[in-house]
Design a protein around this motif. Structure first.
Motif, PDB file in Angstrom:
ATOM      1  N   TRP A 197       0.826  -1.211   0.000  1.00 28.65           N
ATOM      2  CA  TRP A 197       0.000   0.000   0.000  1.00 28.65           C
ATOM      3  C   TRP A 197       0.860   1.261   0.000  1.00 28.65           C
ATOM      4  CZ3 TRP A 197      -5.221   0.671  -0.465  1.00 28.65           C
ATOM      5  CH2 TRP A 197      -5.742   1.921  -0.132  1.00 28.65           C
ATOM      6  N   ILE A 198       1.880   1.310   0.853  1.00 30.65           N
ATOM      7  CA  ILE A 198       2.679   2.528   0.973  1.00 30.65           C
ATOM      8  C   ILE A 198       3.801   2.598  -0.061  1.00 30.65           C
ATOM      9  CG2 ILE A 198       2.181   2.854   3.423  1.00 30.65           C
ATOM     10  CD1 ILE A 198       4.940   1.704   4.031  1.00 30.65           C
ATOM     11  N   LYS A 199       3.806   1.668  -1.000  1.00 26.33           N
ATOM     12  CA  LYS A 199       4.809   1.702  -2.063  1.00 26.33           C
ATOM     13  C   LYS A 199       4.237   2.229  -3.370  1.00 26.33           C
ATOM     14  CE  LYS A 199       7.257  -2.228  -0.029  1.00 26.33           C
ATOM     15  NZ  LYS A 199       7.739  -3.622  -0.234  1.00 26.33           N
ATOM     16  N   ARG A 200       2.922   2.461  -3.398  1.00 30.02           N
ATOM     17  CA  ARG A 200       2.262   2.960  -4.597  1.00 30.02           C
ATOM     18  C   ARG A 200       2.186   4.487  -4.547  1.00 30.02           C
ATOM     19  NH1 ARG A 200       3.466  -1.496  -5.429  1.00 30.02           N
ATOM     20  NH2 ARG A 200       2.158  -3.259  -6.094  1.00 30.02           N
ATOM     21  N   PRO A 201       2.462   5.180  -5.677  1.00 25.50           N
ATOM     22  CA  PRO A 201       2.554   6.647  -5.697  1.00 25.50           C
ATOM     23  C   PRO A 201       1.351   7.380  -5.112  1.00 25.50           C
ATOM     24  CG  PRO A 201       3.369   5.730  -7.749  1.00 25.50           C
ATOM     25  CD  PRO A 201       2.773   4.580  -6.976  1.00 25.50           C
ATOM     26  N   VAL A 202       0.128   6.927  -5.372  1.00 30.33           N
ATOM     27  CA  VAL A 202      -1.058   7.615  -4.864  1.00 30.33           C
ATOM     28  C   VAL A 202      -1.533   6.998  -3.556  1.00 30.33           C
ATOM     29  CG1 VAL A 202      -3.457   8.223  -5.326  1.00 30.33           C
ATOM     30  CG2 VAL A 202      -1.777   8.335  -7.177  1.00 30.33           C
ATOM     31  N   LEU A 203      -1.582   5.692  -3.505  1.00 31.50           N
ATOM     32  CA  LEU A 203      -2.108   5.015  -2.317  1.00 31.50           C
ATOM     33  C   LEU A 203      -1.317   5.346  -1.055  1.00 31.50           C
ATOM     34  CD1 LEU A 203      -2.956   1.439  -3.682  1.00 31.50           C
ATOM     35  CD2 LEU A 203      -4.486   3.396  -3.345  1.00 31.50           C
ATOM     36  N   LYS A 204      -0.022   5.588  -1.201  1.00 34.51           N
ATOM     37  CA  LYS A 204       0.788   5.854  -0.011  1.00 34.51           C
ATOM     38  C   LYS A 204       0.411   7.164   0.673  1.00 34.51           C
ATOM     39  CE  LYS A 204       4.698   8.203  -2.246  1.00 34.51           C
ATOM     40  NZ  LYS A 204       6.172   8.129  -2.468  1.00 34.51           N
ATOM     41  N   GLU A 205      -0.342   8.024  -0.029  1.00 36.95           N
ATOM     42  CA  GLU A 205      -0.786   9.281   0.568  1.00 36.95           C
ATOM     43  C   GLU A 205      -2.165   9.163   1.209  1.00 36.95           C
ATOM     44  OE1 GLU A 205       1.325  11.561   0.843  1.00 36.95           O
ATOM     45  OE2 GLU A 205       2.800  10.767  -0.567  1.00 36.95           O
ATOM     46  N   ILE A 206      -2.760   7.970   1.151  1.00 43.98           N
ATOM     47  CA  ILE A 206      -4.079   7.745   1.736  1.00 43.98           C
ATOM     48  C   ILE A 206      -3.935   7.227   3.156  1.00 43.98           C
ATOM     49  CG2 ILE A 206      -6.257   6.503   1.498  1.00 43.98           C
ATOM     50  CD1 ILE A 206      -5.768   8.576  -0.678  1.00 43.98           C
ATOM     51  N   SER A 207      -4.759   7.719   4.040  1.00 46.23           N
ATOM     52  CA  SER A 207      -4.706   7.330   5.451  1.00 46.23           C
ATOM     53  C   SER A 207      -4.957   5.836   5.641  1.00 46.23           C
ATOM     54  CB  SER A 207      -5.738   8.134   6.239  1.00 46.23           C
ATOM     55  OG  SER A 207      -5.774   7.733   7.589  1.00 46.23           O
ATOM     56  N   THR A 208      -4.359   5.285   6.657  1.00 43.51           N
ATOM     57  CA  THR A 208      -4.525   3.876   7.001  1.00 43.51           C
ATOM     58  C   THR A 208      -4.901   3.743   8.470  1.00 43.51           C
ATOM     59  OG1 THR A 208      -2.204   3.619   7.640  1.00 43.51           O
ATOM     60  CG2 THR A 208      -2.756   3.222   5.313  1.00 43.51           C
ATOM     61  N   SER A 209      -5.222   2.532   8.861  1.00 46.01           N
ATOM     62  CA  SER A 209      -5.525   2.285  10.267  1.00 46.01           C
ATOM     63  C   SER A 209      -4.307   2.569  11.140  1.00 46.01           C
ATOM     64  CB  SER A 209      -5.981   0.828  10.448  1.00 46.01           C
ATOM     65  OG  SER A 209      -6.325   0.585  11.794  1.00 46.01           O
ATOM     66  N   THR A 210      -3.139   2.197  10.664  1.00 41.99           N
ATOM     67  CA  THR A 210      -1.898   2.454  11.396  1.00 41.99           C
ATOM     68  C   THR A 210      -1.708   3.943  11.637  1.00 41.99           C
ATOM     69  OG1 THR A 210      -0.847   0.515  10.404  1.00 41.99           O
ATOM     70  CG2 THR A 210       0.607   2.168  11.370  1.00 41.99           C
ATOM     71  N   PHE A 211      -1.985   4.732  10.612  1.00 41.32           N
ATOM     72  CA  PHE A 211      -1.807   6.188  10.677  1.00 41.32           C
ATOM     73  C   PHE A 211      -2.599   6.785  11.836  1.00 41.32           C
ATOM     74  CE2 PHE A 211      -3.435  10.382   9.345  1.00 41.32           C
ATOM     75  CZ  PHE A 211      -2.242  11.077   9.199  1.00 41.32           C
ATOM     76  N   HIS A 212      -3.883   6.434  11.936  1.00 39.74           N
ATOM     77  CA  HIS A 212      -4.700   7.029  12.995  1.00 39.74           C
ATOM     78  C   HIS A 212      -4.437   6.383  14.358  1.00 39.74           C
ATOM     79  CE1 HIS A 212      -7.845   9.647  14.420  1.00 39.74           C
ATOM     80  NE2 HIS A 212      -8.414   8.641  15.055  1.00 39.74           N
ATOM     81  N   ALA A 213      -4.102   5.095  14.354  1.00 43.12           N
ATOM     82  CA  ALA A 213      -3.781   4.443  15.626  1.00 43.12           C
ATOM     83  C   ALA A 213      -2.556   5.086  16.262  1.00 43.12           C
ATOM     84  CB  ALA A 213      -3.547   2.957  15.400  1.00 43.12           C
TER      85      ALA A 213
END
Length: 256
Positions: A197-213
């Motif tokens: 997920w975090i290796k893709r140019p656009v997807l890596k800028e999208i929030s994840t569960s880890t980000f908010h946790a």
């Protein structure tokens, strides 16, 4: 067509009846998030980004109920503004709906980032946002465990957005759907997205569960909601984010 029929019905039915439908809809959102969230947790038990939360308390349930009531109040106010011409809606085309979604997605993301930073101001934090941060290990219901002031703040931000920006009903619905999805993913306590997920140019800028946790556990970083854009721009992204995401997303990882 289906969305237009529902909106026409809400516009024309007695106001109190429309408000009751709004209450029912907000209750269904909470129940749907709890059910869907538990399903996500079961499917990703080995990808925890936070410890298993303690038993549910009456305080959490009470705050969630107050959030439902206040969200219904915001819904009713929005309906009143729409019926009285304060909110203008436009005919739907595919590209207009897409444009509306993008405008709301990025605009609200920036607006909520700013409000979130303000909520962490030392003179404001104890009165409002501290309530949400008491639950460092989130569960799906935690999405709705908010101080009433915070609920009203985000609700009025949304009403301001639809007041200043005429949009299609369909664009609003698509945005609000994604809003609930992102909110839920931020409070399941597990990481459902793959390592790539975090290796893709656009997807890596999208929030994840880890980000908010991470934000629940470190209140000085990760203030965004849907994207990482504003945290990158204003230097508030957790320096451990990518490492924590890869650890949680890796197959077989289980938080001790």
């Amino acid at each position: 067509m289906f969305i237009q029929q529902i909106s026409d019905a809400l516009f024309n039915m007695p106001f109190l009846q429309a408000c009751l439908w709004g209450l029912l809809w907000n209750v269904m959102i909470v129940l749907g998030c709890v059910v869907a969230g538990e399903g996500i947790i079961r499917l990703n038990q080995n990808h925890r980004v936070a410890d298993v939360p303690p038993p549910l308390t009456r305080t959490e349930v009470g705050l969630a109920c107050s959030t439902v009531l206040l969200n219904t109040l915001i819904t009713a106010l929005g309906l009143w503004m729409w019926r009285n011409g304060w909110i203008e809606t436009l005919p739907a085309t595919f590209f207009r709906v897409l444009l509306d979604f993008v405008v709301f997605f990025l605009g609200m993301d920036l607006g909520m980032y700013v409000l979130h930073r303000l909520a962490h101001h030392p003179k404001i934090y104890p009165w409002a946002h501290l309530t949400h941060h008491k639950y460092e290990n989130p569960r799906p219901l935690t999405l709705f465990v908010l101080n009433p002031l915070e609920v009203l703040g985000f609700g009025f931000l949304w009403l301001f957005a639809v007041w200043v920006y005429p949009a299609t009903i369909e664009g609003m619905v698509v945005y609000l759907t994604f809003n609930v999805i992102f909110g839920l993913l931020g409070h399941v306590g597990v990481e459902p997205f793959p390592v790539a997920w975090i290796k893709r140019p656009v997807l890596k800028e999208i929030s994840t569960s880890t980000f908010h946790a991470e934000h629940h556990q470190d209140a000085h970083h990760n203030f965004g909601f849907y994207t990482l854009l504003w945290d990158r721009l204003f230097k508030t992204l957790s320096p451990a984010y990518e490492q924590d995401f890869q650890r949680a997303a890796s197959r077989g990882h289980e938080k001790p």
